[in-house]
Design an enzyme around this catalytic site. Structure first.
Site, PDB file in Angstrom:
ATOM      1  CB  SER A 141      61.374 -15.085  26.571  1.00  0.00           C
ATOM      2  OG  SER A 141      60.489 -13.907  26.708  1.00  0.00           O
ATOM      3  CE1 TYR A 154      57.128 -17.761  24.244  1.00  0.00           C
ATOM      4  CE2 TYR A 154      57.596 -16.103  25.685  1.00  0.00           C
ATOM      5  CZ  TYR A 154      57.825 -16.453  24.554  1.00  0.00           C
ATOM      6  OH  TYR A 154      58.705 -16.169  23.875  1.00  0.00           O
TER       7      TYR A 154
HETATM    8  N1  LIG Z   1      59.142 -11.199  19.653  1.00  0.00           N
HETATM    9  C1  LIG Z   1      59.508 -11.174  20.859  1.00  0.00           C
HETATM   10  O1  LIG Z   1      59.111 -10.092  21.425  1.00  0.00           O
HETATM   11  C2  LIG Z   1      60.163 -12.107  21.543  1.00  0.00           C
HETATM   12  C3  LIG Z   1      60.788 -11.847  22.885  1.00  0.00           C
HETATM   13  C4  LIG Z   1      61.230 -12.935  23.659  1.00  0.00           C
HETATM   14  C5  LIG Z   1      61.653 -14.120  23.197  1.00  0.00           C
HETATM   15  N2  LIG Z   1      61.201 -14.493  21.840  1.00  0.00           N
HETATM   16  C6  LIG Z   1      61.486 -15.529  21.306  1.00  0.00           C
HETATM   17  O2  LIG Z   1      62.187 -15.314  20.024  1.00  0.00           O
HETATM   18  C7  LIG Z   1      62.130 -16.403  19.218  1.00  0.00           C
HETATM   19  C8  LIG Z   1      61.685 -16.114  17.757  1.00  0.00           C
HETATM   20  O3  LIG Z   1      60.487 -15.368  17.975  1.00  0.00           O
HETATM   21  P1  LIG Z   1      59.957 -14.570  16.886  1.00  0.00           P
HETATM   22  O4  LIG Z   1      59.283 -13.171  17.745  1.00  0.00           O
HETATM   23  O5  LIG Z   1      60.706 -14.089  16.002  1.00  0.00           O
HETATM   24  O6  LIG Z   1      58.766 -15.202  16.599  1.00  0.00           O
HETATM   25  P2  LIG Z   1      57.796 -15.646  14.935  1.00  0.00           P
HETATM   26  O7  LIG Z   1      56.719 -16.260  15.193  1.00  0.00           O
HETATM   27  O8  LIG Z   1      58.226 -14.499  14.066  1.00  0.00           O
HETATM   28  O9  LIG Z   1      59.088 -16.928  14.461  1.00  0.00           O
HETATM   29  C9  LIG Z   1      59.051 -18.105  15.056  1.00  0.00           C
HETATM   30  C10 LIG Z   1      59.590 -19.055  14.267  1.00  0.00           C
HETATM   31  O10 LIG Z   1      59.748 -20.454  14.965  1.00  0.00           O
HETATM   32  C11 LIG Z   1      59.343 -21.288  13.857  1.00  0.00           C
HETATM   33  N3  LIG Z   1      58.543 -22.629  14.602  1.00  0.00           N
HETATM   34  C12 LIG Z   1      57.440 -22.502  15.150  1.00  0.00           C
HETATM   35  N4  LIG Z   1      57.476 -23.880  15.548  1.00  0.00           N
HETATM   36  C13 LIG Z   1      58.247 -24.742  15.120  1.00  0.00           C
HETATM   37  C14 LIG Z   1      58.567 -26.118  15.040  1.00  0.00           C
HETATM   38  N5  LIG Z   1      57.813 -26.589  15.631  1.00  0.00           N
HETATM   39  N6  LIG Z   1      59.813 -26.417  14.443  1.00  0.00           N
HETATM   40  C15 LIG Z   1      60.497 -25.480  13.667  1.00  0.00           C
HETATM   41  N7  LIG Z   1      60.268 -24.025  13.740  1.00  0.00           N
HETATM   42  C16 LIG Z   1      59.242 -23.717  14.418  1.00  0.00           C
HETATM   43  C17 LIG Z   1      58.489 -20.540  12.747  1.00  0.00           C
HETATM   44  O11 LIG Z   1      58.115 -21.257  11.733  1.00  0.00           O
HETATM   45  C18 LIG Z   1      59.261 -19.340  12.846  1.00  0.00           C
HETATM   46  O12 LIG Z   1      60.060 -19.401  11.894  1.00  0.00           O
HETATM   47  C19 LIG Z   1      61.264 -17.608  19.910  1.00  0.00           C
HETATM   48  O13 LIG Z   1      61.914 -18.442  20.394  1.00  0.00           O
HETATM   49  C20 LIG Z   1      60.265 -16.461  20.856  1.00  0.00           C
HETATM   50  O14 LIG Z   1      59.882 -17.184  21.950  1.00  0.00           O
HETATM   51  C21 LIG Z   1      60.489 -13.400  21.073  1.00  0.00           C
END
Ligand SMILES: NC(=O)c1ccc[n+]([C@@H]2O[C@H](COP(=O)([O-])OP(=O)(O)OC[C@H]3O[C@@H](n4cnc5c(N)ncnc54)[C@H](O)[C@@H]3O)[C@@H](O)[C@H]2O)c1
Length: 256
Positions: A141, A154
């Protein structure tokens, strides 16, 4: 840039970025094993994509539980005979300063974001060593590089992954290619949750944020999925140990 016929695991594959990856890889003809702790969503996504003729299997997996992570990798091997690549994307987000966090918060964020990645790598390594090849993409991220306000836990968890990616690259050179994928602001349920703390209506807030991003829009899960598909493919064979940034130019901005 093909991943057709490849056996690919996606964690956190049933929401946001991971769901985008599951859909995109399936459409590209990959054999997809998608995992998360969202059983209902996972089964619905599996059924929808299977009905459309794709090869998708949902496996309930809590990434903080080593036995479940081991079983996930095993299941992909049983189903498809091998694992060509994995997108380690599952993530947990929580807001607060160090004074506000308790052990539960630490265990949640570090457990999913750091230990979850560590465990997936641990159980993929023997499979990749035996096969002589395999790709691991780890979602970091911009939080790994910027001190976002009230994001100490985070940010620290995502920074740890940058080091993990380097070490995995060195320790498993020759058979495991590890690459970081660093999204910026992506329109997902996690982003919507982070927007709850603001007084503004979400549409207004997103429009304001989009104006600050050099490409003038939020990222979409498909943006990340397309980059991930490239990184999984043989065309990205010389990319290892580093991180690919997908943040619309955000990190190029001056700090004031
Ligand atoms: N959305 C953003 O702006 C953004 C930016 C940078 C990084 N990210 C990273 O991208 C990745 C996906 O994020 P997103 O925005 O799609 O979030 P989201 O909340 O839509 O999806 C997160 C997923 O992780 C799963 N998850 C959570 N805890 C878990 C566990 N203990 N075991 C298995 N699965 C688990 C959830 O079930 C879900 O499917 C994450 O690692 C997040 O940190 C997101």
């Amino acid at each position: 840039m093909s991943i057709e016929g490849r056996s690919i695991i996606i964690t956190g594959g049933t929401s946001g970025i991971g769901e985008g990856c599951t859909r995109h890889f399936a459409e590209l003809g990959a054999k997809v094993v998608t995992a998360s702790i969202q059983r209902e969503e996972g089964e619905a996504l599996q059924d929808e994509l299977r009905d459309a003729g794709h090869d998708v299997t949902f496996v309930y997996t809590d990434m903080t539980d080593e036995a479940q992570v081991a079983a996930l990798v095993q299941r992909a091997v049983e189903l498809h005979g091998r694992v060509d690549g994995a997108c380690s994307n599952a993530g947990a987000w929580i807001e607060g300063t160090v004074e506000e966090f308790n052990d539960r918060a630490w265990d949640l964020v570090m457990g999913v974001n750091v230990r979850g990645n560590f465990l997936l790598a641990k159980h993929l390594v023997p499979v990749y060593r035996e096969q002589g090849e395999g790709v691991l993409i780890i979602t970091t991220s911009t939080a790994a590089y910027v001190g976002f306000p009230a994001h100490a836990l985070y940010c620290a968890s995502k920074s740890a992954l940058v080091a993990l990616i380097r070490c995995l690259t060195k320790d498993h050179a020759g058979y495991m290619r590890t690459v970081g994928l660093c999204p910026g602001t992506i329109d997902t349920p996690m982003l919507a949750k982070s927007a709850e703390g603001f007084d503004q209506p979400i549409d207004e807030l997103y429009a304001e944020v989009a104006q600050k991003i050099p490409v003038k829009r939020l990222g979409q899960p498909e943006d990340v999925a397309k980059a991930a598909a490239f990184l999984l493919s043989d065309d990205a064979g010389f990319i290892a140990g580093s991180t690919v940034f997908l943040e619309g130019g955000t990190l190029a901005l001056p700090p004031w």
